[in-house]
Motif scaffolding. Sequence first.
Motif, PDB file in Angstrom:
ATOM      1  N   VAL A  85       0.811  -1.223   0.000  1.00 52.84           N
ATOM      2  CA  VAL A  85       0.000   0.000   0.000  1.00 52.84           C
ATOM      3  C   VAL A  85       0.841   1.267   0.000  1.00 52.84           C
ATOM      4  N   GLY A  86       2.144   1.159   0.288  1.00 50.24           N
ATOM      5  CA  GLY A  86       2.967   2.363   0.297  1.00 50.24           C
ATOM      6  C   GLY A  86       4.333   2.096   0.889  1.00 50.24           C
ATOM      7  N   LEU A  87       5.034   3.185   1.179  1.00 50.15           N
ATOM      8  CA  LEU A  87       6.388   3.106   1.707  1.00 50.15           C
ATOM      9  C   LEU A  87       6.421   3.508   3.182  1.00 50.15           C
ATOM     10  N   HIS A  88       7.161   2.753   3.977  1.00 49.33           N
ATOM     11  CA  HIS A  88       7.431   3.119   5.366  1.00 49.33           C
ATOM     12  C   HIS A  88       8.853   3.656   5.393  1.00 49.33           C
ATOM     13  N   LEU A  89       8.989   4.980   5.430  1.00 48.08           N
ATOM     14  CA  LEU A  89      10.262   5.660   5.313  1.00 48.08           C
ATOM     15  C   LEU A  89      10.868   5.938   6.680  1.00 48.08           C
ATOM     16  N   HIS A  90      12.176   5.732   6.805  1.00 48.18           N
ATOM     17  CA  HIS A  90      12.882   5.924   8.076  1.00 48.18           C
ATOM     18  C   HIS A  90      14.108   6.795   7.865  1.00 48.18           C
ATOM     19  N   GLY A  91      14.512   7.471   8.940  1.00 47.18           N
ATOM     20  CA  GLY A  91      15.767   8.201   8.916  1.00 47.18           C
ATOM     21  C   GLY A  91      15.828   9.300   9.953  1.00 47.18           C
ATOM     22  N   TRP A  92      17.030   9.485  10.553  1.00 47.31           N
ATOM     23  CA  TRP A  92      17.291  10.580  11.485  1.00 47.31           C
ATOM     24  C   TRP A  92      16.277  10.639  12.637  1.00 47.31           C
ATOM     25  N   GLY A  93      15.946   9.461  13.132  1.00 42.11           N
ATOM     26  CA  GLY A  93      15.074   9.375  14.288  1.00 42.11           C
ATOM     27  C   GLY A  93      13.607   9.582  13.999  1.00 42.11           C
ATOM     28  N   ALA A  94      13.224   9.637  12.727  1.00 44.63           N
ATOM     29  CA  ALA A  94      11.817   9.845  12.362  1.00 44.63           C
ATOM     30  C   ALA A  94      11.389   8.779  11.367  1.00 44.63           C
ATOM     31  N   ASP A  95      10.092   8.628  11.201  1.00 46.41           N
ATOM     32  CA  ASP A  95       9.577   7.734  10.167  1.00 46.41           C
ATOM     33  C   ASP A  95       8.215   8.219   9.707  1.00 46.41           C
ATOM     34  N   GLN A  96       7.883   7.884   8.464  1.00 48.34           N
ATOM     35  CA  GLN A  96       6.594   8.243   7.879  1.00 48.34           C
ATOM     36  C   GLN A  96       6.085   7.072   7.059  1.00 48.34           C
ATOM     37  N   ARG A  97       4.796   6.796   7.192  1.00 45.26           N
ATOM     38  CA  ARG A  97       4.146   5.837   6.300  1.00 45.26           C
ATOM     39  C   ARG A  97       3.434   6.648   5.224  1.00 45.26           C
ATOM     40  N   VAL A  98       3.840   6.465   3.990  1.00 49.10           N
ATOM     41  CA  VAL A  98       3.306   7.262   2.884  1.00 49.10           C
ATOM     42  C   VAL A  98       2.596   6.343   1.894  1.00 49.10           C
ATOM     43  N   PRO A  99       1.278   6.429   1.796  1.00 50.69           N
ATOM     44  CA  PRO A  99       0.551   5.591   0.832  1.00 50.69           C
ATOM     45  C   PRO A  99       0.892   5.996  -0.598  1.00 50.69           C
ATOM     46  N   TRP A 100       0.775   5.045  -1.527  1.00 54.05           N
ATOM     47  CA  TRP A 100       0.920   5.392  -2.937  1.00 54.05           C
ATOM     48  C   TRP A 100      -0.164   6.403  -3.319  1.00 54.05           C
ATOM     49  N   PRO A 101       0.137   7.311  -4.244  1.00 55.01           N
ATOM     50  CA  PRO A 101      -0.809   8.389  -4.531  1.00 55.01           C
ATOM     51  C   PRO A 101      -2.025   7.991  -5.347  1.00 55.01           C
ATOM     52  N   GLY A 102      -1.996   6.825  -6.026  1.00 57.59           N
ATOM     53  CA  GLY A 102      -3.145   6.432  -6.836  1.00 57.59           C
ATOM     54  C   GLY A 102      -3.238   7.276  -8.093  1.00 57.59           C
ATOM     55  N   GLY A 103      -4.453   7.675  -8.451  1.00 57.29           N
ATOM     56  CA  GLY A 103      -4.627   8.442  -9.680  1.00 57.29           C
ATOM     57  C   GLY A 103      -4.617   7.532 -10.885  1.00 57.29           C
ATOM     58  N   ARG A 104      -3.844   7.902 -11.905  1.00 55.53           N
ATOM     59  CA  ARG A 104      -3.802   7.107 -13.133  1.00 55.53           C
ATOM     60  C   ARG A 104      -3.221   5.719 -12.891  1.00 55.53           C
ATOM     61  N   PHE A 105      -2.308   5.618 -11.915  1.00 57.96           N
ATOM     62  CA  PHE A 105      -1.675   4.337 -11.643  1.00 57.96           C
ATOM     63  C   PHE A 105      -2.427   3.569 -10.561  1.00 57.96           C
TER      64      PHE A 105
END
Length: 423
Positions: A85-105
């Motif tokens: 469903v998306g990327l779980h990004l990590h770095g420098w003591g933080a993290d974000q779960r970012v879903p794929w944007p959808g749209g045409r894809f």
Amino acid sequence: MTHTSQADSSGPAPAERTEVLVVGAGPAGSAAAAYAARAGYDVTLLDMAVFPRDKTCGDGLTPRAVTEMATLGMGDYLAGRPQIVGLHLHGWGADQRVPWPGGRFADTGSAVARLELDDAIRDFAVAAGARMVTGAKAVDVEWDGDRVAAVVVEEAGVRRAIGATTVIVADGVRSGLGKVLGREWHRDTAYGVAGRAYVSSARSDDPWMGSHLELRGADGSLLPGYGWVFPLGGGMLNVGVGALATAKRPAHVELRPTLHHYTDMVRDEWQISDEPQRVASALLPMGGAVSGVAGRNWMLIGDAAACVNPLNGEGIDYGLETARLAVELISDGVDDFTDRWPDLLTEHYGLAFSAARRLAAVLTVPKAVPVLGRPGLRSARLMSMVVRVMGNLITDEDSDLVARAWRTVGRMSVRVDERPPFR
């Protein structure tokens, strides 16, 4: 349709002449063979390996690749595979779960080991009518004026020629046949070095791809790259590290120890139960950093044409796309690909590749990575934008501020390129 190969010799000998000869049976070549066979052409698909065979790759399929698999007619093949469903990004003591944007894809990505994926697309091409020849290496060509009249292949030390009306070259990043035809890789723009391995995990069905933007070596030094963890299902993960480099700033990364160090770093989080297996590495030309991609009746597609995203190393989507575009060009009756093919590649990828490889060159400076990454990972909105850009998930139809800004950056980048993509 008979499947003839070194591993399967039950059918008649391969034709000595074919309308469309595709060299390389990875995703790009096999997709091109499938498209051409469905369009009614007599097609021969050639590869030096005997399948199934492995390939150094992260195994991740972005929504762009999932969409192209569906266009090819293999959407059902991915139905039983991981739905990312998306990327779980990590770095420098933080993290974000970012879903794929959808749209045409597609709304989801996926992940399939190349040992399985490449064999599946190859089988799909054979089922569509392509004739398969494995265990045969393309080593030279025979010319008829400015046309390739035949491709010389070597099997078990014996050489023979296969005549062809059109030749599609999809023999990967090194592109041996491409070099024979005049392909040249220019290392003054960013390229990638990457290593991957497989590990066992209790979290192999996780719906998020792991991505660590703060990649450090075993000695703690910050490296100009990133680490990834892609869930494959069935108890397995693909774990890898990639670094960016240019001719001026080569990547001084010891991939194997860095990969082992990274695996240990994510071991507890991903419940990894063993040591890295089947470790492999590769060097990746990116962003159209090659010239000599076409001639009168031949063209390079996929990795052979350096159609690899400079910001995430993804190439499967572009392999599938360029396969489709190549066969559409053939079907349109174009008689000379020399200028038309690089023009078409530039039309589809020039702006994005130029801007991406310029940004990637900045990221080869280790000190630039935390400056750009640290504030980004603290903003969900900013990281959502970054994922769209990194995944090249912005289309010509998108008219939002991010899309317009990225296209503007691309146009500015192309204007100052000493060597534009594919030139």
